[in-house]
Every structure is written in C-alpha cells, then in structure tokens.
Motif scaffolding. Structure first.
Motif, mmCIF file in Angstrom:
data_model
loop_
_atom_site.group_PDB
_atom_site.id
_atom_site.type_symbol
_atom_site.label_atom_id
_atom_site.label_comp_id
_atom_site.label_asym_id
_atom_site.label_seq_id
_atom_site.Cartn_x
_atom_site.Cartn_y
_atom_site.Cartn_z
ATOM 1 N N GLU A 91 0.843 -1.200 0.000
ATOM 2 C CA GLU A 91 0.000 0.000 0.000
ATOM 3 C C GLU A 91 0.878 1.251 0.000
ATOM 4 O OE1 GLU A 91 -3.602 2.088 2.614
ATOM 5 O OE2 GLU A 91 -2.660 0.226 3.312
ATOM 6 N N PHE A 92 1.942 1.228 0.783
ATOM 7 C CA PHE A 92 2.874 2.360 0.806
ATOM 8 C C PHE A 92 3.518 2.560 -0.560
ATOM 9 C CE2 PHE A 92 7.383 3.592 1.191
ATOM 10 C CZ PHE A 92 7.213 4.911 1.575
ATOM 11 N N LEU A 93 3.924 1.465 -1.204
ATOM 12 C CA LEU A 93 4.538 1.561 -2.532
ATOM 13 C C LEU A 93 3.600 2.242 -3.524
ATOM 14 C CD1 LEU A 93 6.327 -1.885 -2.862
ATOM 15 C CD2 LEU A 93 7.420 0.352 -2.937
ATOM 16 N N LYS A 94 2.313 1.978 -3.407
ATOM 17 C CA LYS A 94 1.330 2.603 -4.298
ATOM 18 C C LYS A 94 1.389 4.127 -4.190
ATOM 19 C CE LYS A 94 -2.952 2.712 -2.957
ATOM 20 N NZ LYS A 94 -4.335 2.313 -2.590
ATOM 21 N N TYR A 95 1.600 4.627 -2.987
ATOM 22 C CA TYR A 95 1.614 6.066 -2.777
ATOM 23 C C TYR A 95 2.950 6.711 -3.147
ATOM 24 C CZ TYR A 95 -2.824 5.606 -0.280
ATOM 25 O OH TYR A 95 -4.126 5.353 0.040
ATOM 26 N N THR A 96 4.008 5.916 -3.300
ATOM 27 C CA THR A 96 5.308 6.510 -3.621
ATOM 28 C C THR A 96 5.322 7.163 -4.994
ATOM 29 O OG1 THR A 96 6.189 4.428 -4.513
ATOM 30 C CG2 THR A 96 6.568 4.877 -2.164
ATOM 31 N N VAL A 97 4.414 6.758 -5.877
ATOM 32 C CA VAL A 97 4.408 7.325 -7.234
ATOM 33 C C VAL A 97 3.573 8.604 -7.302
ATOM 34 C CG1 VAL A 97 4.683 5.027 -8.218
ATOM 35 C CG2 VAL A 97 2.404 5.980 -8.013
ATOM 36 N N THR A 98 2.961 8.998 -6.192
ATOM 37 C CA THR A 98 2.150 10.208 -6.160
ATOM 38 C C THR A 98 2.989 11.389 -5.680
ATOM 39 O OG1 THR A 98 1.415 9.985 -3.849
ATOM 40 C CG2 THR A 98 0.199 8.744 -5.536
ATOM 41 N N GLU A 99 2.361 12.570 -5.634
ATOM 42 C CA GLU A 99 3.031 13.767 -5.134
ATOM 43 C C GLU A 99 2.814 13.955 -3.634
ATOM 44 O OE1 GLU A 99 2.875 17.382 -7.670
ATOM 45 O OE2 GLU A 99 1.505 16.220 -8.910
ATOM 46 N N LEU A 100 2.160 12.993 -2.976
ATOM 47 C CA LEU A 100 1.874 13.119 -1.554
ATOM 48 C C LEU A 100 3.165 13.121 -0.731
ATOM 49 C CD1 LEU A 100 -1.109 10.597 -1.227
ATOM 50 C CD2 LEU A 100 -1.249 13.094 -1.281
ATOM 51 N N SER A 101 3.206 13.958 0.288
ATOM 52 C CA SER A 101 4.328 13.928 1.226
ATOM 53 C C SER A 101 4.178 12.701 2.116
ATOM 54 C CB SER A 101 4.323 15.196 2.090
ATOM 55 O OG SER A 101 3.184 15.201 2.943
ATOM 56 N N TYR A 102 5.226 12.372 2.858
ATOM 57 C CA TYR A 102 5.139 11.220 3.764
ATOM 58 C C TYR A 102 4.071 11.453 4.834
ATOM 59 C CZ TYR A 102 9.318 9.160 1.704
ATOM 60 O OH TYR A 102 10.206 8.582 0.833
ATOM 61 N N LYS A 103 3.907 12.688 5.280
ATOM 62 C CA LYS A 103 2.860 12.999 6.249
ATOM 63 C C LYS A 103 1.475 12.753 5.655
ATOM 64 C CE LYS A 103 1.073 16.719 9.184
ATOM 65 N NZ LYS A 103 1.229 18.148 9.588
ATOM 66 N N GLU A 104 1.289 13.145 4.396
ATOM 67 C CA GLU A 104 0.000 12.928 3.729
ATOM 68 C C GLU A 104 -0.242 11.444 3.454
ATOM 69 O OE1 GLU A 104 -0.405 17.176 1.316
ATOM 70 O OE2 GLU A 104 0.842 15.573 0.490
#
Length: 214
Positions: free
Chosen positions: A158-171
């Motif tokens: 699930e974390f890997l999915k978000y790594t390709v976005t512009e979201l910060s680690y806090k987001e």
C-alpha cells in the motif's frame, strides 16, 4: 510564480548559456549558478535562496555530481535534482538515481525537451526520458528477477502505491491511517529489502511490479 532553479556546472560558458535558455521559459527562472558541489554548499551556508530544482552536472572538480546529490538527499531532500550531463552510460545513470537524482538528461537535449522535462519533474516529482528509463528498469530486472525471496507485506505494498504520487510522507500517513513515523518505517524497511536509497527508486520499483496500479 516561477519555479526557481540553480545550475551546478564547472563550465561557466555552458552554465551561462543554459541560464539564458531557461530564463526564456514561462514557468522557470535561474536564481544563481554554482561551479561544483562545494560551491553550492557554501552558497547555501551564505543564506542564498534554496531552489525548487537543481540542474546538476556530474563531472566536476572538488565535489562531483555523485557526491553532491548524496549531500542534497541528506540535507535538502525536498529539492528536485535533475542530472544534466554528457555522460549517458548505464553506470552513471544508475549511480545518480540511487544517490537521489529525480531526473536525468543529456546536455545535447533540445531546449523544448528541457522545458518539458522540467515541467514534468515539477509536476510528477521525477522525469526520465525513455532511454534512461530503460537503463533503470533493466537494472531493476537484473537485480530483482534473480531473487524471489523478497517478502513485501500488504501494508508495504500500500505504501509503494503512494510513492508514485506527489503526496508527502505525512500525507501518505493520513491516507494509511497511521503515524508519519510508521510510514518512515515502511520506507526504511523497503529500502533495505530492495537495496534502494530513495523514493524515486521505490516509485520505479512500484511501477515495474504493478503496485502503483492497485
């Protein structure tokens, strides 16, 4: 407001020519030039403005691009670093990416392609032309295809999915309903398992292995 750029290159004529080209772009402006990594650090310590993007040469005296991007990754991870070099060999590309560069271009790139690359880097967080992407993916294939024992948990996926976005680690932490420290733990565990050093490397791995689509 235009995104600010610093050029780090020991060839003054090339740096000045590049500055003139970029200053004609609608969305970007060069705020100053540094001759190498040490010169850049000294300018930062002298309270020069911190840029949004750094265009970084590799072959420089005193402190080269490989050392400089590592220092930037440790001290200013929010700066987007684009390697801009005459060196397009596999070893240089892989080393710059592993050290933290979020983009890679050759110095013979057309100005229009440079503007597009900067726009993509600013929007997506990274940019690699097709030739560089092939080198990076080939390296990942060679490194990971031989190892089928890497275990990735559902939360790490699930974390890997978000790594390709512009979201910060806090987001990302908010999306995953956990603390930022827990997200940092996922990042550190995956970097250790996959022998990667940066979010860019994790994002490329996520895309290659289909985690970005889940």
């Amino acid at each position: 407001m235009k995104k600010t750029i610093v050029i780090v290159d020991d060839h003054v004529l090339i740096a000045k020519a590049l500055e003139g080209i970029i200053d004609n772009f609608n969305d970007f402006e060069v705020i100053y030039v540094a001759e190498n990594g040490k010169d850049l650090i000294q300018k930062f310590e002298a309270n020069n403005a911190i840029p949004d993007i750094i265009l970084l040469d590799i072959s420089m005296p005193i402190m080269d691009g490989f050392e400089t991007v590592l220092w930037l990754q440790d001290n200013h991870p929010d700066i987007k670093v684009m390697a801009l070099s005459m060196q397009g060999d596999d070893k240089s590309v892989i080393k710059m990416v592993k050290n933290g560069a979020k983009g890679y271009l050759l110095k013979n790139t057309h100005p229009k392609d440079l503007e597009e690359a900067l726009t993509r880097l600013n929007k997506d967080g990274y940019f690699y032309p097709e030739w560089a992407s092939k080198i990076i993916l080939s390296n990942l294939n060679n490194h990971h295809d031989a190892d089928t024992n890497i275990k990735i948990s559902e939360r790490e996926k699930e974390f890997l999915k978000y790594t390709v976005t512009e979201l910060s680690y806090k987001e990302i932490a908010e999306k995953m309903f956990c603390s930022p420290r827990t997200v940092e733990s996922y990042r550190d565990q995956l970097c250790e398992k996959l022998e990667l050093k940066t979010r860019v490397g994790l994002a490329i791995y996520a895309i290659k292995n289909g985690f970005a689509e889940s």
